[in-house]
Design an enzyme around this catalytic site. Structure first.
Site, PDB file in Angstrom:
ATOM      1  N   SER A  65       2.955  -8.325  -4.820  1.00 46.39           N
ATOM      2  CA  SER A  65       3.894  -9.203  -5.520  1.00 46.39           C
ATOM      3  C   SER A  65       3.410 -10.653  -5.547  1.00 46.39           C
ATOM      4  O   SER A  65       2.648 -11.092  -4.678  1.00 46.39           O
ATOM      5  CB  SER A  65       5.272  -9.140  -4.858  1.00 46.39           C
ATOM      6  OG  SER A  65       5.743  -7.814  -4.847  1.00 46.39           O
TER       7      SER A  65
HETATM    8  N1  SAM Z   1       5.013  -4.921  -0.551  1.00 47.04           N
HETATM    9  C1  SAM Z   1       3.755  -4.623  -1.208  1.00 47.04           C
HETATM   10  C2  SAM Z   1       2.675  -5.598  -0.842  1.00 47.04           C
HETATM   11  O1  SAM Z   1       2.908  -6.505  -0.024  1.00 47.04           O
HETATM   12  O2  SAM Z   1       1.564  -5.422  -1.337  1.00 47.04           O
HETATM   13  C3  SAM Z   1       3.902  -4.524  -2.708  1.00 47.04           C
HETATM   14  C4  SAM Z   1       4.649  -3.313  -3.072  1.00 47.04           C
HETATM   15  S1  SAM Z   1       4.402  -2.724  -4.705  1.00 47.04           S
HETATM   16  C5  SAM Z   1       5.191  -3.940  -5.681  1.00 47.04           C
HETATM   17  C6  SAM Z   1       5.567  -1.362  -4.614  1.00 47.04           C
HETATM   18  C7  SAM Z   1       5.111  -0.228  -3.730  1.00 47.04           C
HETATM   19  O3  SAM Z   1       6.194   0.672  -3.560  1.00 47.04           O
HETATM   20  C8  SAM Z   1       3.947   0.575  -4.282  1.00 47.04           C
HETATM   21  O4  SAM Z   1       2.891   0.597  -3.375  1.00 47.04           O
HETATM   22  C9  SAM Z   1       4.549   1.972  -4.484  1.00 47.04           C
HETATM   23  O5  SAM Z   1       3.624   3.027  -4.262  1.00 47.04           O
HETATM   24  C10 SAM Z   1       5.650   1.964  -3.449  1.00 47.04           C
HETATM   25  N2  SAM Z   1       6.738   2.921  -3.671  1.00 47.04           N
HETATM   26  C11 SAM Z   1       7.366   3.270  -4.823  1.00 47.04           C
HETATM   27  N3  SAM Z   1       8.316   4.194  -4.576  1.00 47.04           N
HETATM   28  C12 SAM Z   1       8.298   4.432  -3.236  1.00 47.04           C
HETATM   29  C13 SAM Z   1       9.052   5.281  -2.379  1.00 47.04           C
HETATM   30  N4  SAM Z   1      10.008   6.098  -2.821  1.00 47.04           N
HETATM   31  N5  SAM Z   1       8.754   5.251  -1.058  1.00 47.04           N
HETATM   32  C14 SAM Z   1       7.789   4.443  -0.569  1.00 47.04           C
HETATM   33  N6  SAM Z   1       7.036   3.631  -1.341  1.00 47.04           N
HETATM   34  C15 SAM Z   1       7.296   3.623  -2.660  1.00 47.04           C
END
Ligand code: SAM
Length: 222
Positions: A65
């Site tokens: 993000s």
């Molecule tokens: N917080 C992260 C960082 O600091 O880099 C960025 C997160 S990215 C915007 C969103 C993440 O949520 C992705 O890696 C995606 O694979 C994960 N995601 C989506 N649905 C999910 C779920 N049901 N459980 C766990 N992770 C999930």
């Protein structure tokens, strides 16, 4: 640019121009983001952009993000140092690292095993010992470790997830993006009592979709 870049200078500029200038004022959040080497959480070719005012790709169709959104969400959790925190969506591991500087224990759950593996290796290599990363469906929260003092969801959900809300302790704070597949509102929810939750909207935002049982099941066609 790239390897010759002075990251501490660009990091200071990021804190001054993107965070303080937009109203981020929690000194602990500002200090953590001033110290943390965000460039280590993106691939080498993107390091010169690691402190820029936008999200960056981290592989697997996912993103790290924008620094301002990381700061805004972190500040909204009002961490003072002793908390047990859950992050849903580990991604690169950067947000978990920020949380680990501000709380006692961080639990982070990621559904994509390749991303979880990569994040865990960066976190281990840089000595973040108070973060547990697990592969799984974070839309269910992390029941075995509940209750949490704070929960952050870093992917956009179609609705507030009751199961995640219930994993907050009394007085606990939850921050999560909720809305349509493409646009969401960042919500802050505080647990005031057993069934009493106070909800406020922080800002409009755009996150990658939350998948899993309580997330988006199908990708709408473009
Ligand atoms: N917080 C992260 C960082 O600091 O880099 C960025 C997160 S990215 C915007 C969103 C993440 O949520 C992705 O890696 C995606 O694979 C994960 N995601 C989506 N649905 C999910 C779920 N049901 N459980 C766990 N992770 C999930």
């Amino acid at each position: 640019m790239g390897s010759g870049m002075n990251f501490s200078i660009v990091r200071r500029n990021m804190v001054e121009r993107q965070l303080k200038a937009r109203g981020i004022s929690d000194p602990r959040v500002l200090e953590a983001m001033l110290r943390l080497p965000r460039h280590l959480f993106v691939e080498e070719a993107l390091r010169s952009q690691a402190y820029s005012d936008f999200p960056l790709p981290i592989g697997e169709g996912q993103t790290i993000s924008q620094p301002y959104i990381v700061a805004l969400m972190t500040e909204a959790l009002q961490l003072t140092g002793g908390e047990k925190v859950l992050e849903i969506g580990t991604g690169s591991g950067y947000q978990a690292a920020v949380l680990s500087c501000l709380a006692a224990q961080v639990f982070s759950i990621e559904r994509n095993s390749a991303l979880a593996r990569k994040a865990r290796s960066v976190l281990d290599a840089n000595g973040f010992g108070n973060i547990s990363v697990r592969v799984g469906d974070g839309s269910l929260g992390w029941e075995a470790e509940a209750p949490f003092d704070a929960i952050m969801v870093t992917a956009g959900a179609p609705a507030v997830v009751e199961e995640i809300k219930r994993q907050l302790g009394l007085g606990g704070r939850l921050v999560m993006p909720v809305g349509s597949f493409r646009e969401q509102v960042l919500k802050r929810i505080v647990r005031r009592g057993d069934t009493d939750f106070q909800e406020t909207n922080l800002t409009a935002c755009r996150f990658v979709p939350l998948r899993g049982r309580h997330g988006w099941q199908d990708v709408p066609s473009r």
